[in-house]
Design a protein around this motif. Sequence first.
Motif: not given
Length: 301
Positions: A26-29, A248-267
């Motif tokens: 996993a990496r920060m976007g 003003l300032g922080l809007g959003q933070v993004n995290i990049d996961l390897p694939d759709d299955d990893d996103v589904a598992a996090l969900q």
Amino acid sequence: MPVFVQNPDPRSLVERPADRLLPADARMGAVELLVRDLDAMMAFYSRGVTLDVLEHVSDTAVLGRGGQPLVRLRRAPDLPPRRPGEAGLFHTAVLFGDRRSLAFAAASVARLAPRSFTGSSDHLYSEAFYFDDPEGNGVELYVDRPRETWQRDGNGLLQTATNALDPDAFLRAHLPQQPVAPPPATLGHVHLQVGDIGVARDFYVDALGFEVMSDLGTALFIAAGGYHHHVAVNTWGTAGAGPRAAALGLGQVNIDLPDDDDVAALQQRLVDHRIEVRHDGHTLRFDDPWGTLIQVAPAGA
């Protein structure tokens, strides 16, 4: 050598099954910043930090390196400044590939905005320079030491410190004498200010799936895959802060996961922890306890 005293929570020392953790890669976007003066902010991050302008359409600019977005600037002139004591961004941290690249970027920022420099530190696992951008958002520029040199304490947590780092000596030793190509860079980590470390641990570690790497009591450093930290949270001046007001300032933070299955598992893990999520079939969105929007998607999507 001064070293922070760790304050380990027993949960930090218990090995968790893989299905309760974020993937090791996993990496920060990109970090989104809501800004008042888009031109001044673009100049700081492009001419100073040396990021490339990847996109500039109307009130939005995306900057990064090698085609990879690191910072998204979105003009929001009607928003008020963040008020002292509110949760929000401590700093966005840009990671460089070597000391030469870090020295080049740090010198570039210092030339463009000499009053923006706020300090430099040796953290044992990294060397870092700190600045404030034109609208007061913290920015860290840093380089990692080789991972095999990182040390752990008796509790298994990573040793960290805030030792002196002489900026002039660093630049004399590592600044290139001739102009160089823009140095390689990635979004190394994001450091947030929150209202309560225990609540942050419940959310970012127990639910989201990061692992605790260092615990200083008033600050927690967490990561995937054994990195020193992808996210840090602290209560330095924000203890007790509630949900963030629009500012003003922080809007959003993004995290990049390897694939759709990893996103589904996090969900599913977030749903199990009764955290409200939104999923459009591609991107997962949810808010942390202080109202910071977090967006998770497959890498490269």
